[in-house]
Design an enzyme around this catalytic site. Structure first.
Site, PDB file in Angstrom:
ATOM      1  N   ASN A   9       0.879  -1.174   0.000  1.00  0.00           N
ATOM      2  CA  ASN A   9       0.000   0.000   0.000  1.00  0.00           C
ATOM      3  C   ASN A   9       0.912   1.218   0.000  1.00  0.00           C
ATOM      4  OD1 ASN A   9      -1.742   2.085   0.480  1.00  0.00           O
ATOM      5  ND2 ASN A   9      -2.370   1.416   2.531  1.00  0.00           N
ATOM      6  N   LYS A  11       0.216   4.236  -0.285  1.00  0.00           N
ATOM      7  CA  LYS A  11      -0.391   5.447   0.290  1.00  0.00           C
ATOM      8  C   LYS A  11      -0.122   6.640  -0.641  1.00  0.00           C
ATOM      9  CE  LYS A  11      -0.167   3.262   4.751  1.00  0.00           C
ATOM     10  NZ  LYS A  11      -0.011   3.347   6.207  1.00  0.00           N
ATOM     11  N   HIS A  95      -9.501   1.202   5.070  1.00  0.00           N
ATOM     12  CA  HIS A  95      -8.209   1.455   5.744  1.00  0.00           C
ATOM     13  C   HIS A  95      -8.431   2.402   6.920  1.00  0.00           C
ATOM     14  CE1 HIS A  95      -4.112   2.634   6.530  1.00  0.00           C
ATOM     15  NE2 HIS A  95      -3.751   1.552   5.870  1.00  0.00           N
ATOM     16  N   GLU A  97      -6.786   4.809   7.939  1.00  0.00           N
ATOM     17  CA  GLU A  97      -6.569   6.224   7.614  1.00  0.00           C
ATOM     18  C   GLU A  97      -7.829   6.821   6.986  1.00  0.00           C
ATOM     19  OE1 GLU A  97      -2.905   5.638   5.440  1.00  0.00           O
ATOM     20  OE2 GLU A  97      -1.941   5.075   7.326  1.00  0.00           O
ATOM     21  N   GLU A 167      -5.280  -4.845  10.627  1.00  0.00           N
ATOM     22  CA  GLU A 167      -4.290  -3.786  10.790  1.00  0.00           C
ATOM     23  C   GLU A 167      -4.559  -3.033  12.093  1.00  0.00           C
ATOM     24  OE1 GLU A 167      -2.491  -2.718   6.642  1.00  0.00           O
ATOM     25  OE2 GLU A 167      -3.984  -1.256   7.226  1.00  0.00           O
ATOM     26  N   GLY A 173       2.551   2.541  10.717  1.00  0.00           N
ATOM     27  CA  GLY A 173       3.468   3.658  10.536  1.00  0.00           C
ATOM     28  C   GLY A 173       4.170   4.080  11.812  1.00  0.00           C
ATOM     29  N   SER A 212       3.527  -1.921  10.267  1.00  0.00           N
ATOM     30  CA  SER A 212       4.988  -1.952  10.451  1.00  0.00           C
ATOM     31  C   SER A 212       5.626  -3.300  10.107  1.00  0.00           C
ATOM     32  CB  SER A 212       5.363  -1.515  11.871  1.00  0.00           C
ATOM     33  OG  SER A 212       4.929  -0.187  12.107  1.00  0.00           O
TER      34      SER A 212
HETATM   35  P1  13P Z   1       3.085   0.571   7.626  1.00  0.00           P
HETATM   36  O1  13P Z   1       3.601  -0.746   7.048  1.00  0.00           O
HETATM   37  O2  13P Z   1       3.826   1.756   7.084  1.00  0.00           O
HETATM   38  O3  13P Z   1       2.980   0.521   9.104  1.00  0.00           O
HETATM   39  O4  13P Z   1       1.592   0.721   7.068  1.00  0.00           O
HETATM   40  C1  13P Z   1       0.726  -0.340   7.177  1.00  0.00           C
HETATM   41  C2  13P Z   1      -0.499  -0.046   6.421  1.00  0.00           C
HETATM   42  O5  13P Z   1      -1.243   0.861   6.766  1.00  0.00           O
HETATM   43  C3  13P Z   1      -0.794  -0.860   5.234  1.00  0.00           C
HETATM   44  O6  13P Z   1      -2.057  -0.608   4.750  1.00  0.00           O
END
Ligand code: 13P
Length: 253
Positions: A9, A11, A95, A97, A167, A173, A212
């Site tokens: 992903n 982002k 997600h 976010e 997740e 992150g 992560s």
């Molecule tokens: P990170 O791997 O940067 O923690 O992000 C995970 C994520 O949100 C994947 O959708």
């Protein structure tokens, strides 16, 4: 036996040049003959470019979201038929976010999920608890509620054409990964919950871990019985770490 899947992903990252290099690197280094699929979810604007680069390869292409409508006056949205036209096989939905920074509700996420299913785009449904919820002992309740929204709208059978990603919000992150046992516990819970409705679906659905994941922790996570791969943010933006994670999933499948 479930196949492993690792999806990047990306982002809101990249330029056309960095994306070109990243995809070239992935294509050049992808492990062959392993029971693992790899996929990438670029920002929408890079999808046509990446689709072209991926032509003839096994790498799956996905979007980071999908509209809850097919077309019309929905400024800023991109629909499943559009994604399909440009070769997307996957779409992330729900997600954290999107849930937290853009206020997407369970109902909206279920409608997005349903549209993806309807048009043959495989949704990757993201679910997971915040740190506060985990510390209050609400993890299972939170993922149950997020899953129920989908099951009530689209039905258990839809999960034959979907992927789930657990997740935990506190691991995204932050560099703070769930331990393999913490992740496994929730993955097993999800599978058990689905099994109450349909044991075949529960057994077959891929449940990815996200939060992560990196080249160093991927192997121990993927070694867990109910973890079928990863949804990877930061570490998917670098060729070497992404390929190492794909490799780890191949070895654990
Ligand atoms: P990170 O791997 O940067 O923690 O992000 C995970 C994520 O949100 C994947 O959708």
């Amino acid at each position: 036996m479930r196949r492993s899947l690792v999806v990047g992903n990306w982002k809101m990252n990249g330029t056309s040049e960095s994306v070109r290099q990243l995809v070239d690197g992935i294509l050049a280094g992808l492990p062959q003959g392993k029971a693992v699929d790899a996929g990438v979810c670029p920002p929408y604007v890079f999808i046509p470019q990446v689709a072209q680069q991926l032509q003839g390869s096994q790498v799956l292409l996905g979007a980071q979201n999908v509209a809850d409508q097919d077309s019309g006056a929905f400024t800023g949205e991109v629909s499943a038929p559009m994604l399909k036209e440009f070769g997307c096989q996957l779409a992330i939905v729900g997600h954290s976010e999107r849930r937290m920074k853009y206020g997407e509700s369970d109902a909206l996420i279920a409608a997005r999920y349903q549209k993806a299913i309807e048009h043959g785009v495989r949704p990757i449904l993201c679910i997971g608890e915040t740190l506060e919820q985990r510390e209050a002992g609400q993890t299972f309740d939170v993922v149950d509620e997020q899953l129920d929204a989908i099951l009530n709208q689209a039905g258990i059978d839809s999960l034959r054409h979907a992927v789930i990603a657990y997740e935990p919000v506190w691991a995204i992150g932050t560099g703070r990964t769930a331990t393999p046992d913490q992740a496994q516990e929730v993955h097993a819970h999800i599978r058990q919950k689905l099994a109450a409705q349909d044991s075949t679906v529960a057994e077959q659905v891929q449940i990815l871990y996200g939060g992560s994941v990196n080249a160093d922790n991927a192997s121990e996570l993927f070694a867990m019985a109910d973890i079928d791969g990863g949804l990877v943010g930061g570490a998917s933006l670098k060729v070497d770490s992404f390929l190492a994670i794909v490799q780890a999933a191949g070895e654990n499948s």
